[in-house]
Structure formats: C-alpha cells, structure tokens
Design a protein around this motif. Structure first.
Motif, short mmCIF file in Angstrom:
data_model
loop_
_atom_site.label_atom_id
_atom_site.label_comp_id
_atom_site.label_asym_id
_atom_site.label_seq_id
_atom_site.Cartn_x
_atom_site.Cartn_y
_atom_site.Cartn_z
N UNK A 1 0.82 -1.21 0.00
CA UNK A 1 0.00 0.00 0.00
C UNK A 1 0.85 1.26 0.00
N UNK A 2 2.15 1.10 0.12
CA UNK A 2 3.08 2.23 0.14
C UNK A 2 4.47 1.70 0.40
N UNK A 3 5.49 2.54 0.28
CA UNK A 3 6.87 2.05 0.38
C UNK A 3 7.23 1.47 1.75
N UNK A 4 6.48 1.82 2.77
CA UNK A 4 6.81 1.31 4.10
C UNK A 4 5.85 0.20 4.53
N UNK B 1 13.42 3.71 2.10
CA UNK B 1 12.31 3.68 3.06
C UNK B 1 11.78 2.26 3.21
N UNK C 1 14.44 0.11 5.03
CA UNK C 1 14.43 0.34 6.48
C UNK C 1 13.24 -0.36 7.14
N UNK C 2 12.08 -0.27 6.49
CA UNK C 2 10.87 -0.87 7.05
C UNK C 2 10.97 -2.40 7.07
N UNK D 1 -3.19 -2.10 -7.05
CA UNK D 1 -3.03 -0.65 -6.94
C UNK D 1 -2.12 -0.09 -8.03
N UNK E 1 7.34 10.58 -0.29
CA UNK E 1 7.54 9.66 0.82
C UNK E 1 8.73 10.04 1.69
N UNK F 1 9.47 8.88 5.53
CA UNK F 1 10.77 8.23 5.78
C UNK F 1 11.50 8.97 6.90
N UNK G 1 9.65 8.30 10.22
CA UNK G 1 9.98 6.98 10.76
C UNK G 1 11.37 6.99 11.41
N UNK H 1 12.11 6.60 15.46
CA UNK H 1 12.96 5.50 15.94
C UNK H 1 14.03 6.04 16.89
N UNK I 1 -6.28 5.57 -2.36
CA UNK I 1 -6.75 4.46 -1.52
C UNK I 1 -7.71 4.96 -0.44
#
Lengths: 368, 368, 368, 368
Positions: free
Chosen positions: A14-17, A56, A59-60, B312, D52, D56, D59, D63, D168
């Motif tokens: 649903x997204x890069x993360x 990104x 990292x996730x 998507x 994004x 990023x 996040x 962290x 979405x």
C-alpha cells in the motif's frame, strides 16, 4: 540427504513502508522468518538518484525482519539481499517478492527453482562504473551461484543490485583526490549497472575477459548477457546478488525461464517464455492460470539509436521525464496486459543486459 | 453517380514542425492538396496545458496547406480539422495521419471507409465543461456524420478536438463576471473532454438526453460511448469533429473497426479488432501485414478507482508525472508491440469514452 | 558622421507564438522593422532538449519579420539573431527583448549602449562541445564586437546561442562514422555552452589560448569569462552572437553594466549592478524606476560541488526536475523580487560563464 | 516560579533518513531528548501526494526519539509533532529544526520565544477540506496556544500539519458510502490546507465564524490569517499544531517576528522582519549575524490570477512541474539569498495564509 525448495510470495504494497502483508504471512505461520533469503521489489519512487522509496522500504523491511529474527536491522541487511527497482509507471503496481528457502521432504522429479545469494565487498565511489566494480561483482556472482549449487549452465537469471553515486559521495571522493567516472549522478547509475552486468556476464561465460576494459563499460554493447538484470541505487554501497536456476537438486513445483528481448516491442519473447513454462497466454493469461505466476522480471532500455524498428522515439530527448521512466511504463504496459497483473518487476537500464536496444525477461511460475 | 474513396497516409515526423513528409507527397503527385480533409497527429509535447507542440505543428501544417492551396493559413484552419494529441511517451512515435477524400471510379462491393468533418461554433471560457459545450458539440457531430453520408448506426468512430482553458482565459472570463467550471487548467482539459464526449454520445444515441446535466459531465461515468475519442488543447477555441464509418456508398480497400477496452490491460480488445479486419496478430502483426494498417487510435485512462484488476496503480497520486502521461505510455507499449510500429495515436483522458476505467480503440486498415 | 542609438523594447508574451506586441510596435510606427538587429527572449518551455517553444517562437517571429521586410523567413533568420532561453520557472515571465539600431542625430556625451551581431558558420554534430566549435565561436564574437565598433575592453556582455544535439543528429553523425562528444543530449547542451563560452572568452582575452583543449571544455572551470552568457538549443545549427558594450561612438540614454556572481545567493551583485547604473534598489527598485530597466540578463548554475556556502542543495540529484530548471527558478526569484518584474532573462547553464558555482548578470537601463 | 526557555537547533540533513545530527546533539549532552517538543523540517521529496521523504524522515526520527526516551515509535509520534514540508527546489537545503523546551533559571526582561503544541483528533477522509476538519483544527490550535501560555494577541505564528488524501483513502471512503470533497489528490492537499488554515484563523480571531462554510474553504480568499502556515501530507491522519509567540512568561534570547507578503516578489517583507529582530540585512545578512537566525518559515503561492504585478507567470499552466514546486524555488531563492543560507522552510500552498496571491513569513532569531 535433505533437499530444499524455493517458495515465492508476491505481495502487494500500500506504500513504500507497507510490510504488513509480509508480517501477516509470518503471523499466520505461512512463512518462517528464518527461511527468507532474498527480496525483490518494485517501489513507487522515480527510480532515479533521488528515489528514497527504496531506502524507506529497506528500512521498514529490515525493522520487521530484525524483530522477527531477534537480530538488529543492520544484521538483517547483511543477511537478506533486497533488490529494489523504483518506478511503477503506468499500470505497474508496487509489490515485493519474497524468496524463501525451505527444507523439502524429497527431491523433485523435474528440475526445480534454485536460488543462491551473495554480497560483494563495498567499493569506493571511484570504483563505480569501472573494472574494480566489475571484478568484485564477478566474484560475488560466483559465490551466489555456488551457494545455489548450480552449474554456470544451469543459471537462468542473476539479479544484481549495484550502488549509485550522489553529489555528496562524488565530492567526498574528490576531497580524497580520487577521480570518479562521472559527476553526472544519473550517468553514474547507468555506468554502475554496466560494470555490474559485465561482471556477472564474465562469471556466466557470456562475455570474454579479454574484451573487458574501463572504456568498454557502458560503451561496447556487443558485450552482453541475457541472464543478468541490474538495478542501481544510492541506498546501498555494496553490491547484492541473487542467482536463479533450475536444478534436480532442488524441489517444488516452481521453475524459471528467461528470454532475451530483441527490442522494446518484442512481445513474442513474453509469450514464448510463458509457453516454455506451459502457461497458455493468448491473448492473455487466463484468470485460472494467473496464480501460477510468481514473479515476472523484465529489463529494457530506450533504444540508444533513437528509433525502434525504424520509428523515432523521444525518450532520450526528454528533459521532463527520465528515459528510464518512459521505458518502464511501456514495457510494464505490455507485460502487465499479457499477465493480467500489474505486479511486474520492470527495470529500466539494460546496458549489457540483453541485446542492445532490447533487454530480457524471466518468469518464475508453477510449470506444467 | 461518383463515389469517393478515403485515402490515409501515416507519416513519421522528425519534430513538431516537420511537415516535409507531407510536402513530399504533394511534390511527388501522390496526394492532391485539395483532397486533404483532416489530419490526426501525435506530437511530442507533454500533452498537457502547456504543450505547445500542438500549436507549433498546426502553424507549420497550415502554412504548408495555405501555400499549396493558395489560401491563407487562417483559411486553411477553417477548412481542415487538425486533431492533435500531445505526448509520445515510451515507445510511441511522433506522426501525422493525413486523411484525403478522392473521387473513385466505382463503388466498392463491400462497405468502405467513410469520413466526414465539421467545426463547432467557438464557445466562451465559461461554457467549457458544461451543457453549452456539450450541445454545440452534439450539433457539430451531426453535421460531420451527415457530411460523411453515414447513418448513425454506421458510425464506427468520432474523433473530437475540444478547447482547453488557460489561466489567461480564466482570468478574462472572470473579468467579464463569468464563472468558469474550474480554475484548475488540467481539470478543465478533463471537463472539456467530458462535455464533448457526451455531446457526441448524445448524437450517436449512446446516451439518453434525459440524463445529461452540468453535474453529470465528468462525473457520471455510467454515461459513455465506445465510439468517441476526445482530445483537448489550448490551441483551439472551437471544437473540431472527424467522423468515421464504413459504407457501401464509399469506395476503396480501407475499413475501420472499433472495440471498447474494459480496462488498461484489455489486450484482447486489440487482437479482436485486428481479427475483425482480417489481420492475424499473434503474437504480433507479421511484417508483411504491417503496411496494411493505416491508423490505430486508442483512448484510455488511469482507472479512477486507483486499482486495475484489484492491483493498486500509482498514476493518480503522482505529483511528478501527469497521470495522462503514464497511461499513454502503458497503452502505447502494448498497442505498439502488437502492431510492430510505434505510430499509435494514444490519447489519455477517456472520460465518458468507453467503459469507466477503460477506454476504446479503433483501427483503420486494408481489410480482408 | 552619423551615430547610432540602441533602442530596447521588452515585450510580454501571451504564449510562445505571440508576436503581437511586436507587430503592434511596427503598426504604431514606434519601431522600424528594418532597425531590428537582435532578439533575446525567454519562452515557457522546459529549457531542455525537447523545448520546442524556442523553435515555435522563432518561426512566428521570422514570419512577422519576413512579412514586414518583404523577405522570406529563411532570409530573416540569417539577418536577425534570436537568442532564446526556455524555462520561465517560478515567478519568471515569458517575454522578448527587441534590440534596434536607429540613426541618432548626435553623439551622447557619455558612453552609450552599443550592439553588434554575428553568425558563426554551422558546425557538424561531432564539432559540438569541442575545439572546432570553440574556434568558430571565437571568430564570430570578434566579428560581432567589430560590428559594434567596440574595443575588446569596452565589451560588457556577449550573448551567445549555441547549437545542441538530438538523438537524430547523433545517429546521423554515427552513420557517417563521426564520433560525437557525448550521446547524452542534455550533456551535449552543456558541452556546447562550454565550448561557445570559452570561444567568446578567448576573443575577449579572459582566458589564455594555451590552456584551451578538448578536455578543458566543460571541465576546467578555472577558465571563465564574466562577460559571456550562452544558451544552447536544438533549434539552431549555427552559433549566433550578440555583443554589448558602452561607447562614446554610440548615442542614447541606455547603458549596460555587468557583474560576476560568486554563487547563487550573491544578491549583492544584483544590487551593485543597479547601483552602477544609478538605480536605487533597497529593498527593491521603486515603482517609478522600474521602467528605466530595459533588460536583465542572468546566468547561473547549480553549484557542481553539491553545496552552496556549505549547505547541501539537491538540484544535481533530482531525476524529476532538470537541474537547470531549479536554478533558473531560484535566480529568477531573487532577481525578479529586486526588479519588481518577472521579465528576467535567466539562463541556467553557466559553465565557464562567471566563477564556478556562480554566474553573472548584466542590466541594461537608462543610467543616471 | 520556574520559567521555560525555547531552544532551537537547525540541523542539516544528508538525506531524508539522516537523523545523525540530532543523535549527536543527544550524545554530546547538548540537548535532552525529553526536552524536544516539536520538529519542523524540509525534506527533499516533491512535496506532493507521493512524497515519501516525509514519512521516511518521520519513521527515522521517531525511531531515534523512541530509543532515547525508552518508548515506542508510536508513542513518540503521539508526543512530538513533526511538521514536514517536502521540496527543496532550487537553492533550498534539506534540514530539520528541533524545538526544545528547557527549564530556565529566571524570566527574561524582554518577551521571549514561547511554544505550545497540540494534536487534533483524526478525521475521516470525507471531513478533509470541509467544516469538520476546520472545527477540529480550531480546537487544537486553542489547545496549543493555551499550552504555550500565550494570549491570542501574543501569537505570532502557528504551524499546522494537516492530512492529505490518497486514491486508496478516497476509495475506502466511497466504499463506506461517504463522499469526499474531491477525487483529485493534489486538490485534496490544497483543500486540507485551506480548512486547517481557516480553523487556525478562527481561533486567532483573524476571520469571523459567520463567514465560514464548506464552500468558502479554498474559495473565498478574502478570508485569511497572516499568522498561520499549513502543510499537508498523506503521512498523517490527524492534524498537528505548533504555536509560537513572544511572552514575558518565557525566557531566553530568542524572539519570533512575522509579516504578510503581498505577493511573491515582496522582498521588503523579508527585510522588514529581520529589521524588527534587529538584524541588518542589506544587501544580505552579514556572515557574523547568520548564526543568530534559528528558523525562517515562508509561505507563498503561485498567484491564482496567473500574473504577478501584471506580468504573466506560467506556474499554473505547467503540466510537467507542480505549481507548488515552482513557487517554493522562487521564494527560496530570494529568502536564501538574503539569509546567506539555504535552510529555509518554504511551503508552497498559501490558501487563506496571508493575502491572496501572496503569503507570509516568520523568523526566529536572537533579537537585539
């Protein structure tokens, strides 16, 4: 003696993360975190120098793997290669493909999908796009093939992720007195792909060592392999390798097939690859067969002649949209239409990867 | 009684002002300037508001026609509709398609390609995207069909070029106290396409007048025609119409066929259209048959749901590349691959043109 | 002996083909068509390889001049250099600046704006970015200076338009067996600017001939002139030169002043240039003085170090927006704010034009 | 009674995930993690829907904060508002500004920088751009001002981060039967900024409640506050507020000043704001004074009239580059040039924030 089976999970994002689909697989017990050996994904950035969706996602992903494996994210990165290509132009759909190696009860009667991985040593900025990068890549590809237990002739496809340069890295090299191959960061991505592709091609025996020089890299396009696909990105500094083949020493229903693409219109190569795997595809893969397809990996390039079959294209003269974005959209359009699914890994710089002006594709599927 | 034949010349262009291939046809005596009735072309701009390649080509074309016909460029513009779509993303190749109406010795035994044209009255900025624009378009489509001598049921395809809005035109309207439908110029292009498409659909009997209102325009996508394709652009202020069909009252070997496309992956529609014209197309049109194809006209859109077959896509969320550019590249990829030729007219806003989320295509070819 | 006066008209444009403001000047008798000697303009394209607004404006302008002068458009192009820079990013406003040379009754008591023009011979694609292009440019600059009756030390500013390469031109050269300096068309634009700038710098005595080599072009940025600005574009194949200076042999109230810019933040250079012309400018030029300013010509570049005053910029790593577009927007922002007018000629590739990482500016105004 | 002091750290970033400069401050004991109350940053994405880099960075920051504070990243997000604007066009430099609240030994004799924060409740997709979002924002701004111990008249600047919509989220709302204000995600970002700005303006008393309606949002630009700046982004679903003012109840050498900007060329507003803080700025801030400046926050917009001071701009008609990117580059150019530092927070959608067609700025500095 135990055998192994390669399992492949293609997961929408649903997204890069968004690593939740992978997390759910773990939670549901469908996949052991320790079995994950590699990830190949398509994120929705621009696929260029300043595409941070790759970092990104990485990292996730590594946060998730680390938590599941009880290690640190840095340790996870040293264990699982994560080859990402940015850019889901057109109908392409962001997704990650998870490759797992699981013990198998018995060997298959037919050759089955084999996988091996390796990491090359990091290279300094001035090695990028030159023989130094080519050599470390060649050695790492050898390691990956060996890890898969494949002979060179059994290798169907090698996926490589190679490092890019940023202005900051170039400046850092210059301050050390080192001379980088180019100060143009988009060009550096291309030369990094070139050096890595020729390194892999060398190990695969698809090019002769005698012809490899600094000046051939990114230039002599008569040198190529149709079994190598390279993405480059600034989020890594060491090259990552994932080697695939079919082998009787592996188990399971999956198999991989590949074809060179003569040019960006070579729709016949796509149908032929599916045919080799026993999947009917005219005019498109039937709904019932779509689930058999586990990964589609395509490489292509804007033909450097500026024409395709004699007709002028405008990709290379476009100052607004990077040429790689153009070609990914076009190749993604045709591959997705045949597969009935936008989750295609299309990567846009095919220097030394398939015939000049063309590219290649590989499909992993339940074969029949 | 004399009959007419429609002749079609698809000419590659070296740039937006390159009308030399047409000039050569005239010089070689292969085409009478006076027989030219319409031009449809694909230029290499961004296809958006600030795409000046359309105007540049139009100026260049009209200078040539004026010189050949002994009239002024302004007079040429009032005589020959010139429908351009900007954007040759991916493998698409800039080209112009020249339609000529020439006297024929005898009628064909089978229905042959018919063509008719019309110009709508200019509309002020505040009419764009509203019923006022819809109505003038509907009337002009009627004129074009009549000029082709076609019955409404014989119409296969209507190509429309509709005006867009610029910030300057919006400001001008506001200074007059008039209220435009939107101040967003990209959105205005979409609403102009919408109003024009519904106008044509009304005349074709594909939608019911009772359901047409200002608020339905650009919104109620259950209203559509699969025989209408509209491009919009700021280079014109009056709508231009080109109507096509097949008729026993016309002569020659050419015929037109069309299909709706259910979605952007509907590769089956392309193969089916070629099949209707008797052109084998698996996996692609054979080299020997490529010359039989005279024009390929495709309309599509980024599915407004944000997904295609449940996967998507990212076209609508991209702030860097306009969604129309994405979809043109993808549709151009698949159509060009099948045709073996990048000279495809792909236009990217399919509001009310084919099923929602999909689009349509038409092919003109020597049928068998 | 008669003297001449340079008159300058800065005209807003409603689009790339809008030459109506110039037409009105002619019709109103405010300007004799025969007196027009040069045009410098800013059109609203992307300023890159596929910026067709430059060609579109040139075609439109030459049609007007041809009609007014009773010559053909091709003859007009050989008479009036038309230096265009595409890209009106940010607050920049599309405009053309018309330079006319008119007989003056008497010489001025103070040095007045002088202008001279020249055209270089066309160069083949393989000369672009190399010594061959440098040399023809150097000779043409000499001609332009001589035509203005200026000594080299009196020259304040030389505006050059240099040819670019397209994929088609590169391919054509390769088919002849010729080797172009680069196949990257954006890079070719930069190298063409570089060669032309060094050619002009050579004639101006700002660089030493001994240090000029193929490899220095586009590379050795210790070589530069702060009196040269070069734009490149694919719409021309021969280099065009416009030389400016102040001279007692010329008449009228206008004068030109220039300054190097140390970096893209060098706002002090702008204020100092205005101060030299006697125009108060803090915090901005007063409304009453704005009309005195006739032309503002700015050159700048994204600092190749990747930093400005130690702070990282992201222009060179951006795959979405060309770096030239970034820097034009930024420089246009500061210059327009001081001038109170967006009609600034900002050109974005300053290789060898002003100090490395910086650039230069020139202002033409009624001095006091 | 204890007082508090606001400390401000402006830190350069090597990339969107580079929180190492903040980590170093913690490690060096220069800043207590528990004292961090808010972060405002400028990341290098496109600043649009699919930027994004904001997520990023968030996040990565959370962290770090979580690790330092011994809480989870999710808890850190509920504690520290992180307002990011994507887009470092032109000379702008990626950076984060850390705001800390530390106990102070004694009250200052002059009003000192005060800060307060708040989070609004999440709103569903259909509330975005409407009165429902406006109201929750208004209440949250009230909380933030109260937390800072400021009277409404003492508030100099309110920074808001408001949620955006993705395809979405729109689809999700539609499936619930809810109707979103627009399906155009770029437009949704603008309407979200509009609703949030008017919410803040209501609490500040800068607009009258009687005039606030759904249809006024994003439309009636006579309604505005010159003390509110809103960024929107898809990475958050609840609105975040940071309120600033000067108060005798706070301590330390810092002060904040703000000004409306009449238009994008209003350089006078920048100089005047610096003058209010006692910082000489002609032609630019001297090197010795640069360190006194802790934050520069600018809001602006492409003038919706399509002209600035009567001169046409092309930002709103550009299909290649989003208008917000254009204006950020231009405003960043002028502000950076005066400050001698590219670390300017420039945000590009100024609906209801400052005068229509203009914007506003605020500067935090050691005042004298």
């Amino acid at each position: 003696m135990t055998s192994f089976e390669t399992r492949v999970f293609r997961l929408s994002m649903a997204g890069p993360s968004d690593v939740s689909p992978l997390s759910q697989l773990f939670d549901a017990g469908q996949l052991e975190p320790a079995h994950v050996v590699a990830v190949i994904g398509k994120t929705e950035g621009n696929g260029g120098v300043n595409d941070f969706t790759r970092g990104y996602f990485t990292q996730s992903l590594m946060l998730l793997l680390a938590r599941q494996l009880g290690i640190t994210p840095d340790e996870a990165m040293l264990r699982v290669p994560c080859v990402l290509s940015g850019g889901t132009e057109g109908v392409l759909s962001p997704h990650m493909t998870i490759f797992a190696r699981v013990p198998a009860a018995q060997r298959a009667s037919a050759p089955a999908l084999a996988i091996g991985i390796a990491f090359a040593d990091p290279v300094p900025a001035e090695a990028v796009g030159r023989m130094a990068q080519l050599e470390v890549t060649a050695r790492a590809v050898e390691v990956a093939i060996g890890e898969a237990g494949l002979g060179v002739d059994e290798v169907e496809f090698v996926q490589v992720k190679a490092p890019g340069l940023t202005s900051a890295r170039i400046q850092e090299a210059r301050e050390r007195g080192a001379d980088v191959v180019t100060a143009d960061t988009n060009r550096a991505m291309a030369l990094s792909r070139s050096a890595a592709a020729l390194g892999a091609a060398l190990t695969l025996g698809d090019v002769s060592r005698a012809r490899l020089t600094d000046s051939a890299i990114g230039d002599d396009m008569t040198l190529f392999s149709s079994r190598v696909s390279v993405s480059s990105g600034i989020e890594i500094t060491r090259t990552e390798i994932i080697a695939f083949g079919n082998s009787l020493r592996w188990s399971g229903p999956l198999r991989i097939a590949h074809r060179p693409m003569a040019d960006a219109l070579d729709i016949g190569a796509i149908h032929a690859t599916l045919d080799e795997l026993g999947i009917p595809s005219f005019p498109a893969v039937a709904e019932a067969d779509r689930g058999r397809i586990k990964a589609v990996l395509v490489k292509g390039m804007p033909d450097p002649k500026g024409t395709i079959r004699g007709f002028r294209h405008t990709m290379l003269d476009d100052t607004d949209i990077n040429a790689q974005r153009h070609i990914r959209a076009a190749l993604g359009g045709v591959a997705s239409a045949i597969m009935g699914d936008g989750r295609i890994f299309v990567s846009g710089g095919a220097e030394h990867q398939g015939p000049d002006g063309g590219g290649l594709l590989a499909v992993i599927a339940e074969a029949r």
